[in-house]
Design a protein around this motif. Structure first.
Motif, short mmCIF file in Angstrom:
data_model
loop_
_atom_site.label_atom_id
_atom_site.label_comp_id
_atom_site.label_asym_id
_atom_site.label_seq_id
_atom_site.Cartn_x
_atom_site.Cartn_y
_atom_site.Cartn_z
N ARG A 12 -1.94 -7.88 -22.76
CA ARG A 12 -2.24 -9.24 -23.13
C ARG A 12 -1.15 -10.29 -22.64
NH1 ARG A 12 -5.88 -11.46 -28.00
NH2 ARG A 12 -6.19 -13.72 -27.08
N GLY A 13 -1.74 -11.10 -21.70
CA GLY A 13 -0.57 -12.23 -21.39
C GLY A 13 -0.98 -12.93 -20.10
N SER A 14 -0.25 -13.69 -19.42
CA SER A 14 -0.36 -14.35 -18.48
C SER A 14 -0.07 -13.45 -17.33
CB SER A 14 0.40 -15.70 -18.36
OG SER A 14 0.05 -16.58 -17.13
N LEU A 15 -0.80 -12.60 -16.91
CA LEU A 15 -0.78 -11.48 -15.96
C LEU A 15 -1.05 -12.01 -14.46
CD1 LEU A 15 -2.20 -8.51 -18.18
CD2 LEU A 15 -0.06 -9.71 -18.29
N LYS A 16 -0.18 -11.47 -13.56
CA LYS A 16 -0.39 -11.50 -12.15
C LYS A 16 0.31 -10.41 -11.40
CE LYS A 16 2.46 -14.53 -9.97
NZ LYS A 16 2.85 -15.55 -9.29
N ALA A 17 -0.89 -9.64 -10.61
CA ALA A 17 -0.39 -8.43 -9.78
C ALA A 17 -0.69 -8.83 -8.59
CB ALA A 17 -1.04 -7.32 -10.53
N ALA A 18 0.09 -8.30 -7.49
CA ALA A 18 0.09 -8.41 -6.24
C ALA A 18 -1.08 -7.04 -5.66
CB ALA A 18 1.41 -7.99 -5.61
N THR A 19 -1.78 -7.73 -4.70
CA THR A 19 -2.76 -6.70 -4.10
C THR A 19 -3.18 -6.95 -2.97
OG1 THR A 19 -4.71 -5.57 -4.41
CG2 THR A 19 -4.52 -7.73 -5.33
N ARG A 20 -3.53 -6.10 -2.20
CA ARG A 20 -3.97 -6.31 -0.78
C ARG A 20 -5.65 -6.02 -0.77
NH1 ARG A 20 -2.36 -3.04 4.12
NH2 ARG A 20 -2.84 -4.81 4.96
N ASN A 21 -6.16 -5.80 -2.08
CA ASN A 21 -7.57 -5.87 -2.07
C ASN A 21 -8.33 -7.00 -2.63
OD1 ASN A 21 -7.59 -3.12 -1.11
ND2 ASN A 21 -6.88 -2.35 -3.19
N ASP A 22 -7.94 -8.26 -2.86
CA ASP A 22 -8.17 -9.61 -3.16
C ASP A 22 -7.71 -10.64 -1.99
OD1 ASP A 22 -8.30 -12.31 -4.27
OD2 ASP A 22 -9.37 -11.00 -5.55
N PRO A 23 -8.73 -11.41 -1.38
CA PRO A 23 -8.57 -12.28 -0.27
C PRO A 23 -7.21 -12.90 -0.82
CG PRO A 23 -10.71 -12.20 -0.60
CD PRO A 23 -10.27 -11.41 -1.89
N GLN A 24 -7.02 -13.50 -2.14
CA GLN A 24 -5.75 -14.13 -2.41
C GLN A 24 -4.54 -13.48 -2.53
OE1 GLN A 24 -7.01 -17.41 -5.40
NE2 GLN A 24 -7.90 -15.63 -6.31
N CYS A 25 -4.56 -12.18 -2.12
CA CYS A 25 -3.34 -11.12 -2.12
C CYS A 25 -2.89 -11.03 -3.54
CB CYS A 25 -2.10 -11.81 -1.17
SG CYS A 25 -2.98 -12.08 0.32
N LYS A 26 -3.48 -11.59 -4.74
CA LYS A 26 -3.10 -11.24 -6.07
C LYS A 26 -4.26 -11.72 -6.77
CE LYS A 26 -0.79 -15.86 -5.85
NZ LYS A 26 -0.89 -16.14 -4.33
N VAL A 27 -4.17 -10.85 -8.01
CA VAL A 27 -5.22 -11.00 -9.02
C VAL A 27 -4.50 -11.70 -10.31
CG1 VAL A 27 -6.76 -9.52 -8.42
CG2 VAL A 27 -4.89 -8.72 -9.62
N PHE A 28 -5.17 -12.30 -11.08
CA PHE A 28 -4.85 -13.10 -12.01
C PHE A 28 -5.49 -12.61 -13.46
CE2 PHE A 28 -4.06 -15.72 -8.43
CZ PHE A 28 -2.71 -16.12 -8.56
N TRP A 29 -4.99 -12.19 -14.41
CA TRP A 29 -5.69 -11.37 -15.50
C TRP A 29 -4.96 -12.09 -16.90
CZ3 TRP A 29 -4.03 -6.20 -13.63
CH2 TRP A 29 -4.84 -5.65 -12.37
#
Length: 361
Positions: free
Chosen positions: A242-259
């Motif tokens: 749990r936190g201010s999470l951000k992961a790089a990915t090629r599977n989202d049009p923004q190239c990252k996801v925020f959780w």
């Protein structure tokens, strides 16, 4: 252009099946008729790949009772997205806008200041926060629609109360895990799980949509645990962050996801170099080519201050009030996967299939 958020009541066609209708060309005049539970009636022209995918999303959303955001030109459906219905957990003011964390989603949703409806949407969010009112939020690379949700149980099922882990039901510090797996065995199990990803050309049961990392982590985690226990007799735990999470990915049009939070299965395996028993995370939504050491998994999510909790595998998710929901019989998984696959299909229809070439490898 009108915008509607509602549940799908029925999808009908004059042809013998929805499949036949969506594969015919548009000039054959066989539109799908979409009835919404609020009374609206829309049509979706047949023909074309996008219409075909939209038709599948409509039918799956109907079965899963997943709310949809729809844009209509008079009664003609021209665009749709899935919507989230839930309550506000937090609303944070930032330089970019308002960051929303809500139930029924582990994403951090950003209402950007340059959104032409920022003032209106921000007022709705603050009203909902003050009154603990349910909201319907549509996010497409940022929030594009916010409205108060109807005060109806049809919109507020149990999934609408999914919330971040609260630290309850955590394993004791002296918990002794099951016997460590050989590293090669852990890799073998992971490889089989990763192969269950949904091919973008045929998103259908029983696939697990790892290529849609934006949301539904608790469903993917429980689906993985089910496979591990039923096919390999493995005894995983779950790791929650749990936190201010951000992961790089090629599977989202923004190239990252925020959780705001995330969860995945964890096993103990013998390190291939040292032979020591180490915690290993299975999470193809972050890393598809092999399991990750626990510290690697935490670091990949970009918040060194994040809180990490281990629980038994039976914990499916958490309620906003009342602690964890357990699902030892996996009765919730298939319905959750149906919703997650509908989200992936909507993304494919609107943005093209992942992975996205403009994202760095």
């Amino acid at each position: 252009m009108r915008t509607i958020v509602d549940l799908v009541e029925s999808v009908e066609t004059s042809r013998s099946s929805i499949l036949e209708a969506i594969t015919k060309s548009a000039d054959e005049d066989a539109p799908l008729k979409v009835a919404l539970e609020g009374g609206e009636r829309l049509t979706l022209a047949s023909g074309g790949e996008k219409a075909a995918i939209y038709a599948e999303v409509l039918e799956e959303a109907r079965e899963a009772r997943l709310p949809l955001y729809m844009e209509a030109d008079q009664d003609r459906l021209v665009r749709l997205h899935t919507a989230r219905v839930g309550h506000i957990l937090s609303l944070e003011e930032t330089a970019d806008g308002l960051v929303l964390l809500m139930t029924n989603s582990h994403s951090r949703h950003l209402l950007r200041r340059d959104n032409p409806n920022f003032t209106q949407f921000a007022a709705i969010l603050r009203e909902a926060e003050a009154g603990d009112l349910a909201i319907a939020v549509t996010d497409h690379q940022g929030i594009i629609d916010v409205r108060l949700a109807p005060a109806s149980e049809k919109f507020l099922g149990e999934e609408a109360e999914v919330a971040p882990p609260d630290g309850s039901h955590a394993l004791a510090e002296n918990f002794v895990p099951a016997a460590a797996l050989e590293w090669e065995r852990a890799v073998q199990i992971f490889t089989q799980i990763a192969a269950m990803d949904c091919p973008v050309s045929a998103v259908a049961p029983p696939c697990i949509p790892f290529d849609y990392p934006t949301d539904w982590c608790w469903v993917r985690a429980h689906a993985m645990v089910r496979f591990m226990r039923q096919n390999h007799g493995a005894e995983p735990q779950k790791i929650w962050i749990r936190g201010s999470l951000k992961a790089a990915t090629r599977n989202d049009p923004q190239c990252k996801v925020f959780w705001g939070w995330h969860v995945a299965p964890l096993v103990t395996a013998l390190h291939p170099q040292t032979g020591a028993a180490v915690p290993v995370v299975f999470d193809p939504s972050i890393k598809a080519d092999g399991p990750m050491l626990q510290q690697e998994w935490v670091a990949a999510q970009g918040d060194p201050q994040a809180e990490v909790t281990l629980t038994a595998w039976e914990v499916y998710n958490y309620r906003r009030f009342g602690g964890p929901i357990t699902d030892p019989q996996f009765g919730r998984v298939d319905a959750g996967l149906k919703s997650a696959r509908a989200d992936l299909k909507a993304q494919i229809a609107n943005d093209g299939p992942p992975p996205y070439a403009h994202c760095p490898v």
